[in-house]
Design a protein around this motif. Structure first.
Motif, PDB file in Angstrom:
ATOM      1  N   ALA A   1      22.767  -6.481  -8.759  1.00  0.00           N
ATOM      2  CA  ALA A   1      22.376  -7.953  -9.053  1.00  0.00           C
ATOM      3  C   ALA A   1      23.542  -8.766  -9.592  1.00  0.00           C
ATOM      4  CB  ALA A   1      21.085  -8.062  -9.931  1.00  0.00           C
ATOM      5  N   GLY A   2      24.487  -7.979 -10.051  1.00  0.00           N
ATOM      6  CA  GLY A   2      25.656  -8.848 -10.721  1.00  0.00           C
ATOM      7  C   GLY A   2      26.690  -9.164  -9.800  1.00  0.00           C
ATOM      8  N   PHE A   3      26.444  -8.669  -8.367  1.00  0.00           N
ATOM      9  CA  PHE A   3      27.343  -9.397  -7.352  1.00  0.00           C
ATOM     10  C   PHE A   3      26.623 -10.485  -6.608  1.00  0.00           C
ATOM     11  CE2 PHE A   3      28.911  -8.860  -2.841  1.00  0.00           C
ATOM     12  CZ  PHE A   3      30.130  -8.954  -3.297  1.00  0.00           C
ATOM     13  N   TYR A   4      26.990 -11.840  -7.024  1.00  0.00           N
ATOM     14  CA  TYR A   4      26.507 -12.792  -6.647  1.00  0.00           C
ATOM     15  C   TYR A   4      26.733 -13.370  -5.350  1.00  0.00           C
ATOM     16  CZ  TYR A   4      24.889 -12.977 -11.352  1.00  0.00           C
ATOM     17  OH  TYR A   4      23.994 -12.716 -12.620  1.00  0.00           O
ATOM     18  N   ILE A   5      25.527 -13.561  -4.586  1.00  0.00           N
ATOM     19  CA  ILE A   5      25.494 -14.324  -3.273  1.00  0.00           C
ATOM     20  C   ILE A   5      24.509 -15.254  -3.530  1.00  0.00           C
ATOM     21  CG2 ILE A   5      24.807 -13.907  -0.886  1.00  0.00           C
ATOM     22  CD1 ILE A   5      25.612 -10.839  -1.081  1.00  0.00           C
ATOM     23  N   TRP A   6      24.946 -16.438  -3.817  1.00  0.00           N
ATOM     24  CA  TRP A   6      24.337 -17.578  -4.108  1.00  0.00           C
ATOM     25  C   TRP A   6      23.909 -18.554  -3.021  1.00  0.00           C
ATOM     26  CZ3 TRP A   6      23.153 -20.384  -9.141  1.00  0.00           C
ATOM     27  CH2 TRP A   6      23.095 -19.463 -10.205  1.00  0.00           C
ATOM     28  N   ASN A   7      24.745 -18.418  -1.744  1.00  0.00           N
ATOM     29  CA  ASN A   7      24.530 -19.651  -0.710  1.00  0.00           C
ATOM     30  C   ASN A   7      24.795 -18.852   0.679  1.00  0.00           C
ATOM     31  OD1 ASN A   7      27.241 -19.425  -0.123  1.00  0.00           O
ATOM     32  ND2 ASN A   7      27.708 -20.783  -1.845  1.00  0.00           N
ATOM     33  N   ARG A   8      24.394 -19.286   1.754  1.00  0.00           N
ATOM     34  CA  ARG A   8      24.302 -19.176   3.041  1.00  0.00           C
ATOM     35  C   ARG A   8      25.488 -18.755   3.421  1.00  0.00           C
ATOM     36  NH1 ARG A   8      25.769 -21.896   6.897  1.00  0.00           N
ATOM     37  NH2 ARG A   8      25.439 -23.922   6.055  1.00  0.00           N
ATOM     38  N   ARG A   9      26.852 -19.605   3.234  1.00  0.00           N
ATOM     39  CA  ARG A   9      27.826 -18.965   3.636  1.00  0.00           C
ATOM     40  C   ARG A   9      28.406 -17.728   3.011  1.00  0.00           C
ATOM     41  NH1 ARG A   9      32.230 -23.683   3.730  1.00  0.00           N
ATOM     42  NH2 ARG A   9      33.055 -22.447   5.353  1.00  0.00           N
ATOM     43  N   THR A  10      28.289 -17.724   1.883  1.00  0.00           N
ATOM     44  CA  THR A  10      28.301 -16.125   1.091  1.00  0.00           C
ATOM     45  C   THR A  10      27.917 -15.057   1.881  1.00  0.00           C
ATOM     46  OG1 THR A  10      28.828 -17.355  -0.903  1.00  0.00           O
ATOM     47  CG2 THR A  10      28.778 -15.007  -1.007  1.00  0.00           C
TER      48      THR A  10
ATOM     49  N   TYR B   1      29.153 -14.135   5.199  1.00  0.00           N
ATOM     50  CA  TYR B   1      30.262 -13.308   5.063  1.00  0.00           C
ATOM     51  C   TYR B   1      29.983 -11.776   4.763  1.00  0.00           C
ATOM     52  CZ  TYR B   1      34.494 -11.523   3.228  1.00  0.00           C
ATOM     53  OH  TYR B   1      35.788 -10.602   3.228  1.00  0.00           O
ATOM     54  N   TRP B   2      29.109 -11.615   3.742  1.00  0.00           N
ATOM     55  CA  TRP B   2      28.681 -10.492   3.378  1.00  0.00           C
ATOM     56  C   TRP B   2      27.708  -9.742   4.074  1.00  0.00           C
ATOM     57  CZ3 TRP B   2      32.030  -7.489   0.403  1.00  0.00           C
ATOM     58  CH2 TRP B   2      32.787  -8.481  -0.299  1.00  0.00           C
ATOM     59  N   GLN B   3      27.081 -10.054   4.799  1.00  0.00           N
ATOM     60  CA  GLN B   3      25.655  -9.820   5.576  1.00  0.00           C
ATOM     61  C   GLN B   3      26.095  -8.384   6.317  1.00  0.00           C
ATOM     62  OE1 GLN B   3      22.910 -12.302   7.259  1.00  0.00           O
ATOM     63  NE2 GLN B   3      21.990 -10.771   8.501  1.00  0.00           N
TER      64      GLN B   3
ATOM     65  N   SER C   1      16.231 -16.983   4.382  1.00  0.00           N
ATOM     66  CA  SER C   1      16.084 -17.431   6.020  1.00  0.00           C
ATOM     67  C   SER C   1      17.237 -17.393   6.511  1.00  0.00           C
ATOM     68  CB  SER C   1      15.539 -18.667   5.875  1.00  0.00           C
ATOM     69  OG  SER C   1      16.427 -19.555   5.167  1.00  0.00           O
ATOM     70  N   SER C   2      18.305 -16.779   5.796  1.00  0.00           N
ATOM     71  CA  SER C   2      19.807 -17.026   6.578  1.00  0.00           C
ATOM     72  C   SER C   2      20.274 -15.584   6.917  1.00  0.00           C
ATOM     73  CB  SER C   2      20.941 -17.733   5.557  1.00  0.00           C
ATOM     74  OG  SER C   2      20.503 -18.903   5.303  1.00  0.00           O
ATOM     75  N   CYS C   3      19.405 -14.565   6.601  1.00  0.00           N
ATOM     76  CA  CYS C   3      19.759 -13.258   6.799  1.00  0.00           C
ATOM     77  C   CYS C   3      18.746 -12.457   7.694  1.00  0.00           C
ATOM     78  CB  CYS C   3      20.132 -12.586   5.437  1.00  0.00           C
ATOM     79  SG  CYS C   3      18.629 -12.334   4.528  1.00  0.00           S
ATOM     80  N   ASN C   4      18.965 -11.452   7.984  1.00  0.00           N
ATOM     81  CA  ASN C   4      18.250 -10.428   8.545  1.00  0.00           C
ATOM     82  C   ASN C   4      17.157  -9.966   7.615  1.00  0.00           C
ATOM     83  OD1 ASN C   4      19.955 -10.104  10.890  1.00  0.00           O
ATOM     84  ND2 ASN C   4      21.228  -8.376   9.939  1.00  0.00           N
ATOM     85  N   LYS C   5      15.907  -9.868   8.222  1.00  0.00           N
ATOM     86  CA  LYS C   5      14.738  -9.645   7.495  1.00  0.00           C
ATOM     87  C   LYS C   5      15.022  -8.238   6.811  1.00  0.00           C
ATOM     88  CE  LYS C   5       9.853  -8.830   8.079  1.00  0.00           C
ATOM     89  NZ  LYS C   5       8.542  -8.849   9.230  1.00  0.00           N
ATOM     90  N   GLY C   6      14.596  -8.079   5.603  1.00  0.00           N
ATOM     91  CA  GLY C   6      14.529  -6.991   4.773  1.00  0.00           C
ATOM     92  C   GLY C   6      15.951  -6.612   4.191  1.00  0.00           C
ATOM     93  N   PHE C   7      17.063  -7.679   4.292  1.00  0.00           N
ATOM     94  CA  PHE C   7      18.309  -7.457   3.966  1.00  0.00           C
ATOM     95  C   PHE C   7      18.380  -7.639   2.501  1.00  0.00           C
ATOM     96  CE2 PHE C   7      22.430  -9.255   3.180  1.00  0.00           C
ATOM     97  CZ  PHE C   7      23.393  -7.890   3.718  1.00  0.00           C
ATOM     98  N   GLY C   8      17.545  -8.476   1.715  1.00  0.00           N
ATOM     99  CA  GLY C   8      17.769  -8.803   0.436  1.00  0.00           C
ATOM    100  C   GLY C   8      16.608  -7.992  -0.394  1.00  0.00           C
ATOM    101  N   GLU C   9      17.089  -7.722  -1.588  1.00  0.00           N
ATOM    102  CA  GLU C   9      16.208  -7.160  -2.625  1.00  0.00           C
ATOM    103  C   GLU C   9      15.856  -8.320  -3.739  1.00  0.00           C
ATOM    104  OE1 GLU C   9      18.295  -3.801  -4.414  1.00  0.00           O
ATOM    105  OE2 GLU C   9      18.700  -2.944  -2.586  1.00  0.00           O
ATOM    106  N   LYS C  10      14.486  -8.059  -4.412  1.00  0.00           N
ATOM    107  CA  LYS C  10      14.067  -8.804  -5.293  1.00  0.00           C
ATOM    108  C   LYS C  10      13.734  -8.334  -6.515  1.00  0.00           C
ATOM    109  CE  LYS C  10      11.103 -12.835  -6.295  1.00  0.00           C
ATOM    110  NZ  LYS C  10      12.155 -13.448  -6.630  1.00  0.00           N
ATOM    111  N   ILE C  11      14.336  -8.463  -7.594  1.00  0.00           N
ATOM    112  CA  ILE C  11      13.882  -7.774  -8.984  1.00  0.00           C
ATOM    113  C   ILE C  11      12.562  -8.304  -9.393  1.00  0.00           C
ATOM    114  CG2 ILE C  11      14.466  -7.196 -11.283  1.00  0.00           C
ATOM    115  CD1 ILE C  11      17.470  -7.635 -10.522  1.00  0.00           C
TER     116      ILE C  11
END
Length: 163
Positions: A1-10, A13-15, A37-47
């Motif tokens: 969670a400390g690796f911040y991906i705050w916006n679509r452009r970031t 790049y990292w996806q 909405s900018s990434c593949n489904k299931g790519f994100g984690e939510k605490i």
């Protein structure tokens, strides 16, 4: 969670370089959904549960108050309202992480995130009994008949975000 991906452009790049990423705690629910909405489904984690870090100190709280103990441990800071904030002591780096006095819990909004993210439980200051109770609650097939394993909690920045 400390690796911040705050916006679509970031995220773009990292996806293709990461297996997954954790949504920033500071974004509100709408901002998190926009990011997802900018990434593949299931790519994100939510605490959905955990004592969130509030501050990292560059000096040791224990060393300052009572002298170096030379061992990693947990201490507590008490505020004027008698709330206790857990402090993870890291002696090898002479630093501390001060955690919120109450855990983040998004138990009431879990259904809104189903099939959008992977849910994540972060355990930091919980003992064995507390960890088992939280795990049992969040993994129960029907939480409507279960009581919360904690009395106080916060929903973090879900509604307000960081402005």
């Amino acid at each position: 969670a400390g690796f911040y991906i705050w916006n679509r452009r970031t995220l773009e790049y990292w996806q293709h370089k990461l297996y997954s990423f954790c949504l920033p705690w500071e974004l509100n629910a709408g901002e998190q959904r926009t990011l997802l909405s900018s990434c593949n489904k299931g790519f994100g984690e939510k605490i959905i549960y955990g004592h969130l870090p509030m501050m990292v100190t560059a000096n040791c709280v224990v060393r300052t108050t009572s002298g170096c103990q030379s061992s990693d441990t947990t201490a507590y800071l008490t505020d004027r309202y008698k709330k206790q904030f857990p402090v993870a002591i890291n002696c090898s780096h002479c630093m501390n992480i001060i955690y919120n006095s109450v855990p983040l819990s998004l138990h009431a909004t879990l259904d809104k995130w189903t099939n959008i993210t992977h849910n994540r439980l972060d355990f930091t200051v919980e003992d064995k009994t507390q960890t088992k109770r939280v795990l049992a609650y969040f993994t129960a097939p029907d939480r409507s008949n279960s009581s919360l394993p904690f009395t106080e909690y916060t929903t973090g920045h879900e509604k307000r975000g960081v402005e």
